[in-house]
Design an enzyme around this catalytic site. Structure first.
Site, mmCIF file in Angstrom:
data_model
loop_
_atom_site.group_PDB
_atom_site.id
_atom_site.type_symbol
_atom_site.label_atom_id
_atom_site.label_comp_id
_atom_site.label_asym_id
_atom_site.label_seq_id
_atom_site.Cartn_x
_atom_site.Cartn_y
_atom_site.Cartn_z
ATOM 1 C CG HIS A 187 -1.879 1.096 1.294
ATOM 2 N ND1 HIS A 187 -1.555 2.344 1.759
ATOM 3 C CD2 HIS A 187 -3.171 1.155 0.902
ATOM 4 C CE1 HIS A 187 -2.611 3.132 1.654
ATOM 5 N NE2 HIS A 187 -3.609 2.432 1.139
ATOM 6 C CG ASP A 313 -8.217 4.319 -0.965
ATOM 7 O OD1 ASP A 313 -7.973 3.830 0.152
ATOM 8 O OD2 ASP A 313 -7.405 5.023 -1.583
#
Ligand code: 1DF
Ligand code: MN
Length: 355
Positions: A187, A313
């Site tokens: 990430h 997200d």
């Protein structure tokens, strides 16, 4: 938001694969570290200093949403048409803390995450947090989180206090992920202290662009550093449609061959496979923050129908129109179900009987 834009019962389950949370005690630790500068990384100070200092609606909504992984989260998922969220500790996770603190926090947040998943087993799933600044402890915690807590893989938020996973001191973590057959979600984080300066003065250090520069670089360092020669079965997931790497595929292969042939750099040795082959065989891609048809279709075509997965997200980018746009992608029914559901079930080893 305008949830009416979302098809209520599509012929697939929408599994969102890069969805963030932050336990309240860690939110307080971040805010304290902003005030007393005990985490000096300028990227951290910029990112969390903004959230801490802002009186905006966006900041207060975000702070409320990110700390709630109970009934409030599930209600918002209902409104957004998300069947399952795969939760992970938000960026930068436990990485900026000293090794002992980071390791203890990784354990306690994994325990909390597993507990909340037990209360919502058909709606929530999760990835383990680890403290890679103590690689051996991180490998052990990953094993515990997967075998004892049922978590589905691990998340690492890019640079580890300025270091990258191609450094062999971190390879016990990669060996554990490969042996447990679970994916590593690489990430974003803000660019490392060595590279963040020119991003900061124009506000480009975070999700607008700096995240992608940092995280694409990290993935590429792993590839050319030979990580996938050593761990050929390791699977890495990249968000944001691959942090721009799919767009570079052709040029990376062409230039890497030249760099190796001319012996230009001792740190760029011959690889068993071309970088593009590794990017197709050892990586998966999610749409976090990039639910935009032209780019999604490009990655689908280039990297393969079995390599692309849906992500929202949440709570950073909560846009119901994006769900509608992904429902409307010009894909076959088979490919759309792979995109929203079955690729994630396979890659993360999810229960397929739920829902
Ligand atoms: C933001 C975006 C922040 C993402 C994040 O973690 C994050 C943002 C603090 O918009 O500031 O994970 N993201 O993945 O795009
Ligand atoms: Mn994210």
């Amino acid at each position: 938001m305008n949830p009416q834009t979302i098809t209520s019962v599509p012929p697939y389950r929408r599994i969102a694969t890069e969805e963030a949370w932050l336990p309240p005690e860690m939110a307080q630790m971040y805010l304290r570290a902003i005030q007393d500068k005990s985490i000096p990384d300028p990227g951290f100070q910029s990112l969390w200093g903004f959230f801490a200092g802002s009186q905006s609606e966006r900041a207060s909504t975000l702070f409320r949403r990110i700390q709630d992984i109970g009934d409030g989260r599930v209600r918002e998922m209902d409104a957004l048409g998300t069947d399952v969220q795969i939760l992970s500790l938000t960026c930068p996770g436990v990485q900026p803390f000293d090794p002992a603190t980071g390791t203890a926090l990784a354990k306690s947040t994994n325990d909390q995450l597993a507990e909340t998943i037990r209360r919502h087993p058909t709606r929530l799933d999760g990835l383990a947090a680890v403290a890679p600044q103590d690689p051996q402890a991180a490998a052990k915690e990953l094993e515990r989180a997967v075998t004892k807590l049922g978590l589905r893989g691990l998340i690492i938020n890019s640079h580890i206090n300025g270091e990258y996973l191609d450094d062999q001191k971190f390879w016990d973590i990669l060996a554990a992920a490969e042996a447990l057959n679970v994916p590593l979600y690489l990430h974003p984080n803000t660019p490392s202290p060595q590279m963040v300066e020119p991003f900061l003065s124009r506000g480009l250090d975070a999700a607008i662009y700096g995240f992608a520069c940092e995280t694409g670089l990290h993935a590429l360092r792993m590839i050319v550093g030979g990580v996938f020669d050593r761990f050929p079965k390791l699977q890495v997931v990249l968000g944001h449609l691959g942090e721009a790497l799919p767009y570079w595929l052709y040029r990376i292969d062409f230039m890497h061959a030249g760099i190796v042939r001319s012996d230009r750099c001792a740190g760029a040795r011959p690889l068993q496979r071309k970088p593009s082959e590794v990017l197709r065989q050892n990586f998966h891609y999610t749409t976090s923050g990039m639910c935009w048809e032209p780019a999604v279709m490009y990655v689908h075509k280039l990297m393969g129908a079995d390599r692309l997965m849906y992500a929202m997200d949440y709570p950073y980018q909560v846009v119901p129109e994006e769900v509608a746009a992904m429902d409307a992608l010009p894909l076959s029914a088979e490919h759309k179900k792979m995109f929203f559901q079955t690729n994630a079930e396979r890659v993360f080893g999810l229960r397929t009987d739920a829902g």
